[in-house]
Design a protein around this motif. Structure first.
Motif, mmCIF file in Angstrom:
data_model
loop_
_atom_site.group_PDB
_atom_site.id
_atom_site.type_symbol
_atom_site.label_atom_id
_atom_site.label_comp_id
_atom_site.label_asym_id
_atom_site.label_seq_id
_atom_site.Cartn_x
_atom_site.Cartn_y
_atom_site.Cartn_z
ATOM 1 N N ARG A 35 38.456 5.293 -19.224
ATOM 2 C CA ARG A 35 38.243 3.850 -19.389
ATOM 3 C C ARG A 35 37.753 3.280 -18.063
ATOM 4 N N LEU A 36 36.586 2.662 -18.099
ATOM 5 C CA LEU A 36 35.912 2.287 -16.854
ATOM 6 C C LEU A 36 36.731 1.308 -16.027
ATOM 7 N N SER A 37 37.409 0.369 -16.685
ATOM 8 C CA SER A 37 38.178 -0.631 -15.941
ATOM 9 C C SER A 37 39.325 -0.009 -15.160
ATOM 10 N N GLY A 38 39.746 1.189 -15.560
ATOM 11 C CA GLY A 38 40.834 1.855 -14.862
ATOM 12 C C GLY A 38 40.377 2.949 -13.920
ATOM 13 N N PHE A 39 39.069 3.094 -13.734
ATOM 14 C CA PHE A 39 38.538 4.161 -12.892
ATOM 15 C C PHE A 39 38.456 3.702 -11.443
ATOM 16 N N CYS A 40 39.249 4.332 -10.587
ATOM 17 C CA CYS A 40 39.294 3.987 -9.153
ATOM 18 C C CYS A 40 39.358 2.468 -8.977
ATOM 19 N N PRO A 41 40.386 1.824 -9.519
ATOM 20 C CA PRO A 41 40.402 0.354 -9.588
ATOM 21 C C PRO A 41 40.470 -0.329 -8.235
ATOM 22 N N ASN A 42 40.952 0.374 -7.214
ATOM 23 C CA ASN A 42 41.100 -0.248 -5.897
ATOM 24 C C ASN A 42 40.018 0.187 -4.914
ATOM 25 N N ALA A 43 38.995 0.858 -5.419
ATOM 26 C CA ALA A 43 37.969 1.409 -4.541
ATOM 27 C C ALA A 43 36.693 0.578 -4.563
ATOM 28 N N SER A 44 36.136 0.352 -3.386
ATOM 29 C CA SER A 44 34.771 -0.141 -3.284
ATOM 30 C C SER A 44 33.828 1.003 -3.641
ATOM 31 N N LEU A 45 32.585 0.666 -3.980
ATOM 32 C CA LEU A 45 31.669 1.694 -4.491
ATOM 33 C C LEU A 45 30.368 1.738 -3.705
ATOM 34 N N ILE A 46 30.038 2.936 -3.254
ATOM 35 C CA ILE A 46 28.710 3.266 -2.742
ATOM 36 C C ILE A 46 28.071 4.202 -3.762
ATOM 37 N N HIS A 47 26.869 3.905 -4.185
ATOM 38 C CA HIS A 47 26.200 4.755 -5.177
ATOM 39 C C HIS A 47 24.835 5.161 -4.634
ATOM 40 N N ILE A 48 24.623 6.481 -4.524
ATOM 41 C CA ILE A 48 23.348 7.054 -4.090
ATOM 42 C C ILE A 48 22.788 7.861 -5.247
ATOM 43 N N ASP A 49 21.584 7.534 -5.682
ATOM 44 C CA ASP A 49 20.977 8.253 -6.798
ATOM 45 C C ASP A 49 19.464 8.123 -6.714
ATOM 46 N N ILE A 50 18.769 9.158 -7.146
ATOM 47 C CA ILE A 50 17.311 9.126 -7.105
ATOM 48 C C ILE A 50 16.726 8.285 -8.239
ATOM 49 N N ASP A 51 17.525 8.044 -9.263
ATOM 50 C CA ASP A 51 17.072 7.286 -10.432
ATOM 51 C C ASP A 51 17.592 5.857 -10.337
ATOM 52 N N ARG A 52 16.694 4.934 -10.055
ATOM 53 C CA ARG A 52 17.063 3.528 -9.884
ATOM 54 C C ARG A 52 17.775 2.989 -11.126
ATOM 55 N N ALA A 53 17.402 3.519 -12.304
ATOM 56 C CA ALA A 53 17.980 3.006 -13.546
ATOM 57 C C ALA A 53 19.477 3.279 -13.647
ATOM 58 N N GLU A 54 19.991 4.274 -12.919
ATOM 59 C CA GLU A 54 21.413 4.601 -13.000
ATOM 60 C C GLU A 54 22.275 3.707 -12.110
ATOM 61 N N ILE A 55 21.671 3.092 -11.105
ATOM 62 C CA ILE A 55 22.434 2.291 -10.151
ATOM 63 C C ILE A 55 22.764 0.932 -10.771
ATOM 64 N N ASP A 56 24.032 0.563 -10.728
ATOM 65 C CA ASP A 56 24.554 -0.678 -11.307
ATOM 66 C C ASP A 56 24.448 -0.717 -12.831
#
Length: 557
Positions: A284-305
């Motif tokens: 369940r996404l709302s419970g995934f690493c709930p206290n963590a800030s997120l850095i996302h690195i990906d070659i596919d712009r469509a996957e980010i955010d």
């Protein structure tokens, strides 16, 4: 000089470095096979087009280079679609060339006509419908560039039969280009990312198939060691950091270790590299690493955010981004964080699976891991055996696990193992399968018998659709609807009928010796091992729950 469209296809493939293709001929691609007859390219005659697609995937997944498969029009093309869709979700570079009815017959419901181009649009990076032979010298190399550029994926080229027979002048043949050097990551963003990592107290690296595709495993390990960051892997990233590395947390998610999911829950920073936040990984996404800030690195712009909002994101090749981060990060020991990680591992150790009249598959997988070379290539089908393999096989190198992750395709394992053996003839290719999955593409035993490759098939036979049955047991009150097989095929006899050696091993004092002897024998062999249908893949996060809500050891106490 004039060449037929079919000859242009074959000569283009030769010049692009293709040595082997898999496929099946039919009426609409016979000109292509006539041109192939005069070529040095080796053709692998699969017994089903889906098998041909997965053989090509086995070659591509182990090499990182584009592989090629052929199919005819109509049912040939539609049989291939599952393998194409599978390659799209798992980012596998693949070029599929299909025959089509003549141009004048398109749209007339001609014999063996389907709209291959239209069907493939949503499941490919790109699809071509070629309308003249002149286009082919441009289209073939362009398909390779598209398949390999950025996030890898499949490309389909649909070629009408009359276009294959047309003649066209070709003066310059395409040559295989060196892969485009990825653009350098934005320096300012890298600086911000490094500052955020250094400021964190409990960071975790969450890695996916992008690490595998970009061959970033060496940089990843160096970064993790430099800054003392534990690493959680998705199914497609297993082996990118050695399973015995002290910073490796193994697989996260629905069937991840209890300690892994709990460690992630304690993180204050999640560094996601080459991942797409698949629901099987996040729960369940709302419970995934709930206290963590997120850095996302990906070659596919469509996957980010797309799934979860980031604090900092970077569209970049994973290897280039990780390599660029290493000198920017301070060397850190993170004593308090490492102590908490260690405590969580000790308080939530891996489950201990007891054998009874059957060997538990988890113990079987551990045993196999001890017996085979470190560079063995393991393919799986989909189901319980897939998850036991992911949990318990000691993957220590990248590209040594071939599995259908995004699409979850039963029938993947055997043809993928054949492709892996074709691409890596000096290495052991091991297919771990279940009886339900093996039956999906069992006809490829004939292909294996033709080729006599070093493929060992370990068949975990529980006489049911194991993962379906497990969910029925846990979540549907034990209502086992359509998940058990009334008949139990004699797989040894079936393998023998195809010309494949086979052995059935039951639990006993000589079990490991028999297994070792079979795995080290020459040529292909099917090793059938009966197992308990009530054996469960645990831990397990119930569908729709947080990753910290795990069914676990209570079933083995």
């Amino acid at each position: 000089m004039k060449y037929t469209g079919a000859e242009i296809i074959v000569k283009s493939l030769e010049n692009l470095g293709i040595k082997t293709v898999a496929g099946i001929p039919g009426g609409s691609n016979l000109p292509l096979y006539d041109a192939l007859f005069k070529s040095g390219i080796r053709h692998i005659l699969a017994r089903h087009e889906q098998g041909a697609g997965f053989i090509a995937q086995g070659m591509a997944r182990t090499s990182g280079r584009t592989a090629v498969c052929f199919a005819t029009s109509g049912p040939g093309a539609t049989n291939l679609l599952t393998a194409v869709a599978d390659a799209r979700l798992d980012s596998v570079p693949l070029v599929a060339i299909t025959g089509q009815v003549p141009l004048a017959m398109l749209g007339t419901d001609a014999f063996q006509e389907v709209d291959t181009h239209g069907l493939c649009i949503p499941i490919t990076k790109h699809t071509f419908l070629v309308e003249s032979a002149e286009e082919l010298a441009r289209v073939i190399p362009e398909a390779f560039r598209i398949a390999e550029r950025g996030r890898p994926g499949p490309v389909v080229i649909d070629v009408p039969k009359d276009v294959q027979l047309q003649k066209a002048d070709v003066e310059i043949w395409p040559e295989r280009e060196l892969p485009e050097k990825p653009a350098s990551p934005d320096a300012e963003t890298l600086s911000r990312i490094s500052a955020m990592i250094d400021a964190s107290k409990r960071p975790v690296l969450y890695i996916g198939g992008g690490i595998t595709s970009s061959d970033a495993n060496g940089y990843l390990t160096e970064l993790a060691e430099r800054n003392s960051i534990p690493v959680a892997s998705t199914l497609t990233a297993l082996g990118c950091i050695r399973s015995d590395h002290p910073l490796s947390l193994g697989m996260l998610g629905m069937h991840g270790e209890r300690s892994t999911n709990l460690i992630l829950n304690e993180a204050d920073l999640l560094i996601a590299v080459g991942v797409r936040f698949d629901d099987r990984a996040t729960g369940r996404l709302s419970g995934f690493c709930p206290n963590a800030s997120l850095i996302h690195i990906d070659i596919d712009r469509a996957e980010i955010d797309k799934i979860r909002q980031t604090e900092i994101s970077l569209e970049a090749d994973a290897a280039e981004a990780v390599r660029g981060l290493i000198p920017l990060l301070a060397k850190r020991e993170r004593i308090e964080w490492m102590r908490l990680v260690s405590e969580l591992r000790k308080s939530h150790p891996p489950l201990d699976f007891k054998d009874n009249s059957f060997i538990h598959p988890a113990n079987l997988i551990k045993m196999i891991g001890r017996l085979v070379p470190e560079d063995a290539i393991v393919s799986t089908d989909v189901g319980q055996h897939q998850m036991w393999t992911a949990q318990h096989f000691p993957f220590k190198r990248p590209r040594t696990l071939l599995t259908s992750s995004g699409l979850g395709t039963m029938g993947f394992g055997l043809p993928a193992a054949i492709g892996a053996a074709l691409e890596n003839p000096d290495r052991l290719s091991l297919c771990i399968s279940g009886d339900g999955s093996l039956l999906m593409n069992i006809q490829e035993l004939a292909t294996l018998a033709d080729l006599k490759l070093n493929v060992k098939i370990v068949l975990i036979n529980n006489n049911c659709l194991g993962l379906v049955r497990q969910q029925q047991k846990l979540f549907f009150k034990g209502n086992y609807s359509a998940s058990s097989f009334d008949s139990s095929p004699n797989f040894a006899a079936i393998a023998a009928g195809f010309g494949i050696n086979a052995i059935r091993i039951n639990l006993g004092h000589s079990f490991e010796d028999q297994l070792n002897s079979s795995l080290s024998s020459e040529g292909p062999i099917l090793i059938e091992i009966p197992t308990d249908p009530d054996a469960l893949v645990l831990p397990m996060v119930p569908p729709g729950e947080d990753n910290t809500t795990m069914i676990g050891g209570e079933y083995y106490e």
